[in-house]
Design a protein around this motif. Sequence first.
Motif, PDB file in Angstrom:
ATOM      1  N   ASP A  24       0.735  -1.102   0.108  1.00  0.00           N
ATOM      2  CA  ASP A  24       0.069  -0.190   0.091  1.00  0.00           C
ATOM      3  C   ASP A  24       0.848   1.378   0.007  1.00  0.00           C
ATOM      4  N   SER A  25       2.094   1.244  -0.076  1.00  0.00           N
ATOM      5  CA  SER A  25       3.028   2.244   0.278  1.00  0.00           C
ATOM      6  C   SER A  25       3.541   2.852  -1.479  1.00  0.00           C
ATOM      7  N   ASP A  26       3.729   4.115  -1.582  1.00  0.00           N
ATOM      8  CA  ASP A  26       4.380   4.910  -2.651  1.00  0.00           C
ATOM      9  C   ASP A  26       5.519   3.993  -3.287  1.00  0.00           C
ATOM     10  N   ARG A  27       6.345   3.919  -2.533  1.00  0.00           N
ATOM     11  CA  ARG A  27       7.727   3.069  -2.708  1.00  0.00           C
ATOM     12  C   ARG A  27       7.236   1.739  -3.619  1.00  0.00           C
ATOM     13  N   TYR A  28       6.464   1.014  -2.936  1.00  0.00           N
ATOM     14  CA  TYR A  28       6.156  -0.196  -3.376  1.00  0.00           C
ATOM     15  C   TYR A  28       5.476  -0.078  -4.859  1.00  0.00           C
ATOM     16  N   HIS A  29       4.552   0.836  -5.151  1.00  0.00           N
ATOM     17  CA  HIS A  29       4.355   1.100  -6.528  1.00  0.00           C
ATOM     18  C   HIS A  29       5.396   1.466  -7.489  1.00  0.00           C
ATOM     19  N   LYS A  30       6.121   2.213  -6.946  1.00  0.00           N
ATOM     20  CA  LYS A  30       7.199   2.881  -7.771  1.00  0.00           C
ATOM     21  C   LYS A  30       8.282   1.881  -8.090  1.00  0.00           C
ATOM     22  N   MET A  31       8.439   0.888  -7.254  1.00  0.00           N
ATOM     23  CA  MET A  31       9.401  -0.344  -7.528  1.00  0.00           C
ATOM     24  C   MET A  31       8.801  -1.027  -8.536  1.00  0.00           C
ATOM     25  N   LEU A  32       7.377  -1.224  -8.377  1.00  0.00           N
ATOM     26  CA  LEU A  32       6.668  -2.112  -9.503  1.00  0.00           C
ATOM     27  C   LEU A  32       6.759  -1.476 -10.922  1.00  0.00           C
ATOM     28  N   GLU A  33       6.596  -0.223 -10.904  1.00  0.00           N
ATOM     29  CA  GLU A  33       6.749   0.659 -12.181  1.00  0.00           C
ATOM     30  C   GLU A  33       8.076   0.414 -12.819  1.00  0.00           C
ATOM     31  N   ARG A  34       9.194   0.625 -12.058  1.00  0.00           N
ATOM     32  CA  ARG A  34      10.432   0.409 -12.423  1.00  0.00           C
ATOM     33  C   ARG A  34      10.672  -1.030 -13.002  1.00  0.00           C
ATOM     34  N   MET A  35      10.110  -1.956 -12.070  1.00  0.00           N
ATOM     35  CA  MET A  35      10.384  -3.473 -12.721  1.00  0.00           C
ATOM     36  C   MET A  35       9.853  -3.708 -13.957  1.00  0.00           C
ATOM     37  N   ARG A  36       8.399  -3.129 -14.002  1.00  0.00           N
ATOM     38  CA  ARG A  36       7.477  -3.267 -15.275  1.00  0.00           C
ATOM     39  C   ARG A  36       8.414  -2.736 -16.489  1.00  0.00           C
ATOM     40  N   GLU A  37       8.892  -1.658 -16.181  1.00  0.00           N
ATOM     41  CA  GLU A  37       9.579  -0.809 -17.204  1.00  0.00           C
ATOM     42  C   GLU A  37      10.813  -1.496 -17.961  1.00  0.00           C
ATOM     43  N   GLN A  38      11.586  -2.182 -16.947  1.00  0.00           N
ATOM     44  CA  GLN A  38      12.807  -2.838 -17.156  1.00  0.00           C
ATOM     45  C   GLN A  38      12.312  -4.305 -17.924  1.00  0.00           C
ATOM     46  N   MET A  39      11.445  -4.818 -17.717  1.00  0.00           N
ATOM     47  CA  MET A  39      11.100  -6.148 -17.976  1.00  0.00           C
ATOM     48  C   MET A  39       9.902  -6.046 -19.462  1.00  0.00           C
ATOM     49  N   ASN A  40       9.616  -4.873 -19.339  1.00  0.00           N
ATOM     50  CA  ASN A  40       8.747  -4.939 -20.739  1.00  0.00           C
ATOM     51  C   ASN A  40       7.548  -5.426 -20.549  1.00  0.00           C
ATOM     52  N   PHE A  41       6.688  -5.189 -19.456  1.00  0.00           N
ATOM     53  CA  PHE A  41       5.586  -5.857 -19.421  1.00  0.00           C
ATOM     54  C   PHE A  41       4.465  -4.774 -19.601  1.00  0.00           C
ATOM     55  N   SER A  42       3.137  -5.246 -20.116  1.00  0.00           N
ATOM     56  CA  SER A  42       2.214  -4.254 -20.146  1.00  0.00           C
ATOM     57  C   SER A  42       1.834  -3.768 -18.857  1.00  0.00           C
ATOM     58  N   THR A  43       1.407  -4.640 -17.834  1.00  0.00           N
ATOM     59  CA  THR A  43       1.149  -4.429 -16.617  1.00  0.00           C
ATOM     60  C   THR A  43       1.919  -5.269 -15.733  1.00  0.00           C
ATOM     61  N   LEU A  44       1.934  -5.031 -14.376  1.00  0.00           N
ATOM     62  CA  LEU A  44       2.590  -5.896 -13.560  1.00  0.00           C
ATOM     63  C   LEU A  44       1.969  -5.480 -12.115  1.00  0.00           C
ATOM     64  N   SER A  45       1.452  -6.636 -11.461  1.00  0.00           N
ATOM     65  CA  SER A  45       1.086  -6.839 -10.182  1.00  0.00           C
ATOM     66  C   SER A  45       1.327  -8.042  -9.461  1.00  0.00           C
ATOM     67  N   PHE A  46       1.683  -7.782  -8.233  1.00  0.00           N
ATOM     68  CA  PHE A  46       2.229  -9.083  -7.529  1.00  0.00           C
ATOM     69  C   PHE A  46       0.949  -9.703  -6.686  1.00  0.00           C
ATOM     70  N   ASN A  47       1.008 -11.076  -6.334  1.00  0.00           N
ATOM     71  CA  ASN A  47       0.101 -11.494  -5.303  1.00  0.00           C
ATOM     72  C   ASN A  47       0.456 -10.728  -3.959  1.00  0.00           C
ATOM     73  N   ARG A  48      -0.541 -10.378  -3.209  1.00  0.00           N
ATOM     74  CA  ARG A  48      -0.219  -9.868  -1.838  1.00  0.00           C
ATOM     75  C   ARG A  48       0.170 -10.960  -0.708  1.00  0.00           C
ATOM     76  N   MET A  49       0.762 -10.697   0.342  1.00  0.00           N
ATOM     77  CA  MET A  49       1.375 -11.464   1.363  1.00  0.00           C
ATOM     78  C   MET A  49      -0.059 -11.927   2.006  1.00  0.00           C
ATOM     79  N   ASP A  50      -0.986 -10.933   2.270  1.00  0.00           N
ATOM     80  CA  ASP A  50      -2.053 -11.521   2.878  1.00  0.00           C
ATOM     81  C   ASP A  50      -3.054 -12.381   2.411  1.00  0.00           C
ATOM     82  N   ASP A  51      -3.030 -12.348   0.891  1.00  0.00           N
ATOM     83  CA  ASP A  51      -3.829 -13.166   0.209  1.00  0.00           C
ATOM     84  C   ASP A  51      -3.078 -14.735  -0.073  1.00  0.00           C
TER      85      ASP A  51
END
Length: 471
Positions: free
Chosen positions: A423-450
Amino acid sequence: MGGFFSAALKEDCVFDLFYGTDYHSHLGTRRAGLVSYGPKGFNRAIHNIENSPFRTKFASDISDMEGYLGVGCISDYDPQPLIVRSHHGTYALSTIGAINNTDEIIKEVFSHSQTHFLEMSGGDINKTELVATMINQKDNLIEGIRFAQEMIEGSMSIMLVTENGVYLARDKYGRTPIIVGKKAEGYCACLESFAFEKLGYTFEKELGPGEIDVMTPEGLKVIVQPGNKLRICTFLWTYYGYPPSRYEGVTVEKMRYDCGRYMAQRDNMSRDMIDIVAGVPDSGIAHAIGYSNESGVPYARPFIKYTPTWPRSFMPTHQSKRNLIAKMKLIPVRELIQDQRLLLIDDSIVRGTQLRETTEFLYESGAREVHVRPACPPIMFGCKYISFSRSTSDMDLIARRIIASEEGGDVDRTILDDYANPDSDRYHKMLERMREQMNFSTLSFNRMDDMIRATGLSEDQLCTYCWNGRE
């Protein structure tokens, strides 16, 4: 990692030992061994299985083996089981786990006795030999096993065969399982529960954390009662475990299916946004089926893994060769890829290399979009309990490399915790950088609680160290 299987029967156990050990082949890639004990004493065979299946290597050995007690092991690295002669008598030893304080243990052993260790080709010491040395420091086997497990920083589950029976010792926090099966002729014990079902055994019990039992053809005796603190590895369900296996009463396939369902519920991707849901073979498949059924988006197999002659992707020691093999094994079904919007579920992202190349491969095969959904949270810490990854540094992990780039170098634990918070801004920024590097259309990880909800266990029963650094 690795897997093991032991048997104690009123008749010859070599058949069960051979096939029971073979059913653990998905857990290790480099070494395998069998030891039997009978009227003629101990008989052992160890082989390199890097380029040939377990059954092929050991088919000729079992004709010369006999005995009513035995243990077999599949290993990622150490040759084992070992046959040890000591003041306890002669015994065979097999281990599963990781030791992070080898130098400190060796120093402690040297300070109390005169002994030596044989170095393996890489200069390392066989961890099973080190465990045997610790066991031999004490007056009896039970004290020795408990001493070894207390000394070790990491984890260690043990199977030890004497002429009187098989000692079963689960890691003190239960990070890896030991499950016992029973049939009329006796008992067996193993890591993967499905391994004994086809051999005629039924489930008898699962050892608790730190529990030590002695298994004989006549029965099972608890020597050390289980402890109260359980920290079983969650990655066993997410990735390592074979689909029909059960740990703590929870089936691997069902847990993965539920993970996929929960991801779909949060994701809200519909048929207007994606055309098919696919899983990276093999551990991503059940996750993808769960996602598909929950979302209503069709499940399909846009690529097939060619397995008849290929070893597992992480088998070679060199990372680049593992990546190459992983890429070569995936065969496209171009009619299911061309102009399609794919949602792709993999068990995890570790370094990121293989999934990036898989995505490139899908684009090259005509995919219009590739949306990626890893079935567990971003991996932030290298495993120190079962060694699921060969990473030598946390900086091998793509999440940590991105964090270091964003923060300008090493960061303290408070910042890492913020990056691990979905739920943090840093987490979402990390995912966006990862998405860009790996050339995904979108990226979303499973959550720990789920992910934890899918296991049906409480968080304090699970090891989640690789995701949040929690001991």
